[in-house]
Design a protein around this motif. Structure first.
Motif, PDB file in Angstrom:
ATOM      1  N   VAL A  49      -1.841  -4.467  13.241  1.00 56.89           N
ATOM      2  CA  VAL A  49      -0.622  -4.925  12.557  1.00 56.89           C
ATOM      3  C   VAL A  49      -0.962  -5.934  11.461  1.00 56.89           C
ATOM      4  N   GLY A  50       0.036  -6.243  10.647  1.00 55.01           N
ATOM      5  CA  GLY A  50      -0.079  -7.316   9.663  1.00 55.01           C
ATOM      6  C   GLY A  50       0.438  -8.615  10.253  1.00 55.01           C
ATOM      7  N   SER A  51       0.880  -9.511   9.374  1.00 53.18           N
ATOM      8  CA  SER A  51       1.272 -10.827   9.908  1.00 53.18           C
ATOM      9  C   SER A  51       2.494 -11.411   9.206  1.00 53.18           C
ATOM     10  N   GLN A  52       3.427 -10.561   8.801  1.00 55.21           N
ATOM     11  CA  GLN A  52       4.651 -11.051   8.169  1.00 55.21           C
ATOM     12  C   GLN A  52       5.769 -11.144   9.196  1.00 55.21           C
ATOM     13  N   GLN A  95      -9.104  -4.231   5.729  1.00 54.19           N
ATOM     14  CA  GLN A  95      -9.950  -3.883   6.880  1.00 54.19           C
ATOM     15  C   GLN A  95      -9.335  -2.889   7.843  1.00 54.19           C
ATOM     16  N   ARG A  96      -7.998  -2.758   7.811  1.00 57.44           N
ATOM     17  CA  ARG A  96      -7.382  -2.001   8.900  1.00 57.44           C
ATOM     18  C   ARG A  96      -7.597  -0.494   8.778  1.00 57.44           C
ATOM     19  N   LEU A  97      -7.745   0.010   7.558  1.00 60.03           N
ATOM     20  CA  LEU A  97      -7.918   1.455   7.419  1.00 60.03           C
ATOM     21  C   LEU A  97      -9.284   1.890   7.969  1.00 60.03           C
ATOM     22  N   SER A 110       1.406  -1.066  10.649  1.00 58.01           N
ATOM     23  CA  SER A 110       1.196  -2.224   9.788  1.00 58.01           C
ATOM     24  C   SER A 110       1.714  -1.980   8.379  1.00 58.01           C
ATOM     25  N   ALA A 111       2.843  -1.299   8.288  1.00 55.59           N
ATOM     26  CA  ALA A 111       3.450  -1.061   6.967  1.00 55.59           C
ATOM     27  C   ALA A 111       2.536  -0.240   6.065  1.00 55.59           C
ATOM     28  N   VAL A 112       1.827   0.708   6.669  1.00 56.93           N
ATOM     29  CA  VAL A 112       0.934   1.567   5.882  1.00 56.93           C
ATOM     30  C   VAL A 112       1.771   2.613   5.149  1.00 56.93           C
ATOM     31  N   THR A 113       1.504   2.761   3.856  1.00 61.90           N
ATOM     32  CA  THR A 113       2.192   3.786   3.078  1.00 61.90           C
ATOM     33  C   THR A 113       1.525   5.142   3.312  1.00 61.90           C
ATOM     34  N   GLN A 114       2.348   6.139   3.543  1.00 63.98           N
ATOM     35  CA  GLN A 114       1.839   7.504   3.682  1.00 63.98           C
ATOM     36  C   GLN A 114       1.491   8.023   2.288  1.00 63.98           C
ATOM     37  N   THR A 117      -3.936  10.835  -0.368  1.00 65.97           N
ATOM     38  CA  THR A 117      -5.358  10.466  -0.273  1.00 65.97           C
ATOM     39  C   THR A 117      -5.693   9.990   1.130  1.00 65.97           C
ATOM     40  N   ARG A 118      -4.795   9.215   1.694  1.00 63.34           N
ATOM     41  CA  ARG A 118      -5.057   8.717   3.048  1.00 63.34           C
ATOM     42  C   ARG A 118      -5.053   9.868   4.046  1.00 63.34           C
ATOM     43  N   ALA A 119      -4.245  10.888   3.788  1.00 61.97           N
ATOM     44  CA  ALA A 119      -4.230  12.055   4.679  1.00 61.97           C
ATOM     45  C   ALA A 119      -5.533  12.844   4.554  1.00 61.97           C
ATOM     46  N   GLY A 161      -6.962  -3.411  -1.074  1.00 63.17           N
ATOM     47  CA  GLY A 161      -6.842  -2.318  -0.103  1.00 63.17           C
ATOM     48  C   GLY A 161      -5.449  -1.740  -0.015  1.00 63.17           C
ATOM     49  N   THR A 162      -4.528  -2.195  -0.842  1.00 57.82           N
ATOM     50  CA  THR A 162      -3.153  -1.687  -0.767  1.00 57.82           C
ATOM     51  C   THR A 162      -2.878  -0.692  -1.889  1.00 57.82           C
ATOM     52  N   THR A 163      -1.814   0.060  -1.694  1.00 59.22           N
ATOM     53  CA  THR A 163      -1.354   0.972  -2.733  1.00 59.22           C
ATOM     54  C   THR A 163      -0.916   0.176  -3.972  1.00 59.22           C
ATOM     55  N   GLY A 164      -0.499  -1.069  -3.755  1.00 62.09           N
ATOM     56  CA  GLY A 164      -0.018  -1.911  -4.848  1.00 62.09           C
ATOM     57  C   GLY A 164      -1.059  -2.122  -5.921  1.00 62.09           C
ATOM     58  N   ASP A 186      -7.083 -12.226   1.613  1.00 64.39           N
ATOM     59  CA  ASP A 186      -6.479 -13.020   2.682  1.00 64.39           C
ATOM     60  C   ASP A 186      -4.961 -13.150   2.495  1.00 64.39           C
ATOM     61  N   THR A 187      -4.224 -12.872   3.553  1.00 63.48           N
ATOM     62  CA  THR A 187      -2.769 -12.870   3.476  1.00 63.48           C
ATOM     63  C   THR A 187      -2.203 -14.247   3.130  1.00 63.48           C
ATOM     64  N   ALA A 188      -2.752 -15.294   3.756  1.00 64.67           N
ATOM     65  CA  ALA A 188      -2.226 -16.641   3.538  1.00 64.67           C
ATOM     66  C   ALA A 188      -2.457 -17.067   2.096  1.00 64.67           C
ATOM     67  N   THR A 203       2.370  -8.819  -6.640  1.00 63.21           N
ATOM     68  CA  THR A 203       2.950  -7.494  -6.442  1.00 63.21           C
ATOM     69  C   THR A 203       2.496  -6.955  -5.096  1.00 63.21           C
ATOM     70  N   GLN A 204       3.445  -6.348  -4.389  1.00 61.49           N
ATOM     71  CA  GLN A 204       3.233  -5.833  -3.033  1.00 61.49           C
ATOM     72  C   GLN A 204       4.481  -5.010  -2.713  1.00 61.49           C
ATOM     73  N   ASP A 205       4.519  -4.437  -1.504  1.00 64.01           N
ATOM     74  CA  ASP A 205       5.752  -3.779  -1.062  1.00 64.01           C
ATOM     75  C   ASP A 205       6.917  -4.780  -1.225  1.00 64.01           C
ATOM     76  N   GLY A 206       8.048  -4.303  -1.706  1.00 58.32           N
ATOM     77  CA  GLY A 206       9.183  -5.189  -1.964  1.00 58.32           C
ATOM     78  C   GLY A 206       9.588  -5.983  -0.738  1.00 58.32           C
ATOM     79  N   THR A 207       9.569  -5.319   0.422  1.00 58.26           N
ATOM     80  CA  THR A 207       9.980  -6.033   1.644  1.00 58.26           C
ATOM     81  C   THR A 207       8.994  -7.127   1.994  1.00 58.26           C
ATOM     82  N   ASP A 208       7.701  -6.833   1.803  1.00 57.64           N
ATOM     83  CA  ASP A 208       6.679  -7.837   2.096  1.00 57.64           C
ATOM     84  C   ASP A 208       6.948  -9.067   1.238  1.00 57.64           C
ATOM     85  N   LEU A 209       7.252  -8.853  -0.035  1.00 56.45           N
ATOM     86  CA  LEU A 209       7.528  -9.987  -0.930  1.00 56.45           C
ATOM     87  C   LEU A 209       8.819 -10.697  -0.527  1.00 56.45           C
TER      88      LEU A 209
HETATM   89  N1  LIG Z   1       2.214  -0.342   1.989  1.00 54.49           N
HETATM   90  C1  LIG Z   1       1.059  -0.845   1.340  1.00 54.49           C
HETATM   91  C2  LIG Z   1       0.812  -2.314   1.650  1.00 54.49           C
HETATM   92  C3  LIG Z   1       0.679  -2.610   3.101  1.00 54.49           C
HETATM   93  C4  LIG Z   1       0.612  -4.106   3.336  1.00 54.49           C
HETATM   94  O1  LIG Z   1      -0.230  -4.786   2.758  1.00 54.49           O
HETATM   95  N2  LIG Z   1       1.539  -4.622   4.110  1.00 54.49           N
HETATM   96  C5  LIG Z   1       1.673  -6.019   4.323  1.00 54.49           C
HETATM   97  C6  LIG Z   1       2.737  -6.294   5.327  1.00 54.49           C
HETATM   98  S1  LIG Z   1       4.310  -5.837   4.854  1.00 54.49           S
HETATM   99  C7  LIG Z   1       0.456  -6.616   4.928  1.00 54.49           C
HETATM  100  O2  LIG Z   1      -0.158  -6.011   5.748  1.00 54.49           O
HETATM  101  N3  LIG Z   1       0.134  -7.822   4.535  1.00 54.49           N
HETATM  102  C8  LIG Z   1      -0.952  -8.510   5.143  1.00 54.49           C
HETATM  103  C9  LIG Z   1      -0.594  -9.030   6.493  1.00 54.49           C
HETATM  104  O3  LIG Z   1       0.558  -9.019   6.857  1.00 54.49           O
HETATM  105  O4  LIG Z   1      -1.535  -9.437   7.198  1.00 54.49           O
HETATM  106  C10 LIG Z   1      -0.144  -0.014   1.708  1.00 54.49           C
HETATM  107  O5  LIG Z   1      -0.050   0.800   2.612  1.00 54.49           O
HETATM  108  O6  LIG Z   1      -1.192  -0.158   1.045  1.00 54.49           O
END
Ligand SMILES: N[C@@H](CCC(=O)N[C@@H](CS)C(=O)NCC(=O)O)C(=O)O
Length: 347
Positions: A49-52, A95-97, A110-114, A117-119, A161-164, A186-188, A203-209
């Protein structure tokens, strides 16, 4: 006489063998599949998982909470009938992929976008989209920018490592403007890059932001620009090659959606146990034939709804209007309410 006895014997033996075979076929699938075998032996499902907060974060007692976390708990109910037989581990988008590929996780929630390429390249299989997102841009209000097209020469933080990372490059190619990317793992430090002024925008997924903005002490000083630069269908990801595990993931998610379609919630599920509707009887396991036929506990959907709730409850509890996050359902509403959330039939 002998003949008829013999015929009778043969017929009943034939029926017994057929019944055994049918029983075997019905019961076998739940055991089959390397991932499920491994999970059952270990006694716990490993989830990356992520950490939001809102999507996934430990609470004050160290218990993981959040929208994606709830699907992990639902999965633990399908497999063990226990929402706690699941272990959540934070892993960065970078790292998660590879960690999933290496078998360190049974699933990423962990909010992975389908993506295609990933498939094909990473050999990931995706479960149902649980959240329809789109890439956003977060800026400081003081920058005076109100739409993405006004950004020119900006320094933009992207999470590695993100689609962003790729989408923002496409976006600036289209607008013909320039930007400088600062890649952050690093997320922090990602949020800090904006608050400290190291970058003009993130820039990131809108919800993450949106979640990051909500977590700041001064959210009003930041603006999530209105555009969404991409489609980000967020889905559970498992490693390809284990269809049975994928189907368990699929139908665990669908159970939460189907319950919402039926109007069944954690609060009222018991009142549906006396329903005369054959579809509801099958769904809740009052009629056990469906569960028996597929080799899952006939009450798996009932148990999920009772302990975790339906899709709408999961959304509202973690992200909805009653939380400080306050997301609208939007595309994540049921298809009957103008959204894209839809369950195939439980039959
Ligand atoms: N959906 C994008 C981005 C995924 C992503 O980075 N999600 C956020 C959470 S919404 C995240 O994991 N941030 C780092 C964390 O939370 O540790 C992808 O699949 O590449």
């Amino acid at each position: 006489m002998l003949n008829s006895v013999k015929r009778g014997f043969t017929r009943s033996a034939g029926i017994a063998i057929a019944a055994l075979a049918a029983g075997f076929i019905a019961a076998a699938p739940a055991q089959a599949g390397p991932t499920l075998d491994k999970i059952k032996e270990r006694g716990v499902i490993k989830v990356g998982v992520g950490s939001q907060a809102g999507f996934f974060a430990p609470d004050a007692n160290g218990r993981w909470q959040g929208f994606f976390v709830d699907f992990g708990r639902a999965l633990a109910i399908t497999v063990f009938n226990d929402p706690d037989k699941v272990e959540f581990t934070n892993s960065s988008p970078q790292q998660r992929l590879p960690a999933l590929q290496a078998g360190q996780f049974d699933i990423l929630l962990s909010a992975v976008t389908q993506t295609i390429t990933r498939a094909f390249k990473l050999n990931f299989h995706f479960g149902p989209v649980v959240f329809y997102d789109g890439q956003g841009i977060l800026v400081k209000k003081s920058l005076g920018v109100t739409k993405a097209a006004e950004l020119d020469g900006a320094t933009i933080g992207v999470q590695s490592g993100t689609t962003g990372e790729q989408n923002i490059a496409d976006f600036f190619k289209k607008t013909g403007k320039t930007y400088k990317s600062v890649v952050i793992e690093d997320t922090a430090t990602f949020t800090q890059a904006l608050t400290s002024g190291r970058v003009d925008a993130l820039t990131q997924d809108g919800t993450d932001l949106g979640l990051r903005r909500a977590a700041l002490p001064n959210p009003d000083e930041y603006v999530l620009l209105p555009e969404r630069l991409s489609k980000e269908p967020l889905a559970p990801a498992v490693l390809g090659g284990d269809d049975r595990w994928l189907e368990i993931v699929n139908w665990t998610v669908y159970a939460t959606i189907q319950a919402e379609e039926f109007g069944i919630t954690s609060q009222n599920v018991d009142t549906f146990l006396t329903s005369d509707d054959p579809a509801i009887k099958r769904f809740l396991g009052v009629d056990p034939s469906l569960g028996q036929a597929i080799g899952l506990d006939p009450k798996f959907a009932y148990n999920i709804i009772k302990k975790v709730g339906n899709y709408g409850e999961i959304f509202e509890r973690n992200l909805g209007k009653s939380t400080k996050i306050g997301f609208e359902r939007g595309l994540n509403n049921l298809w009957t309410q103008g959204g894209l959330i839809y369950s195939p039939p439980f039959r």
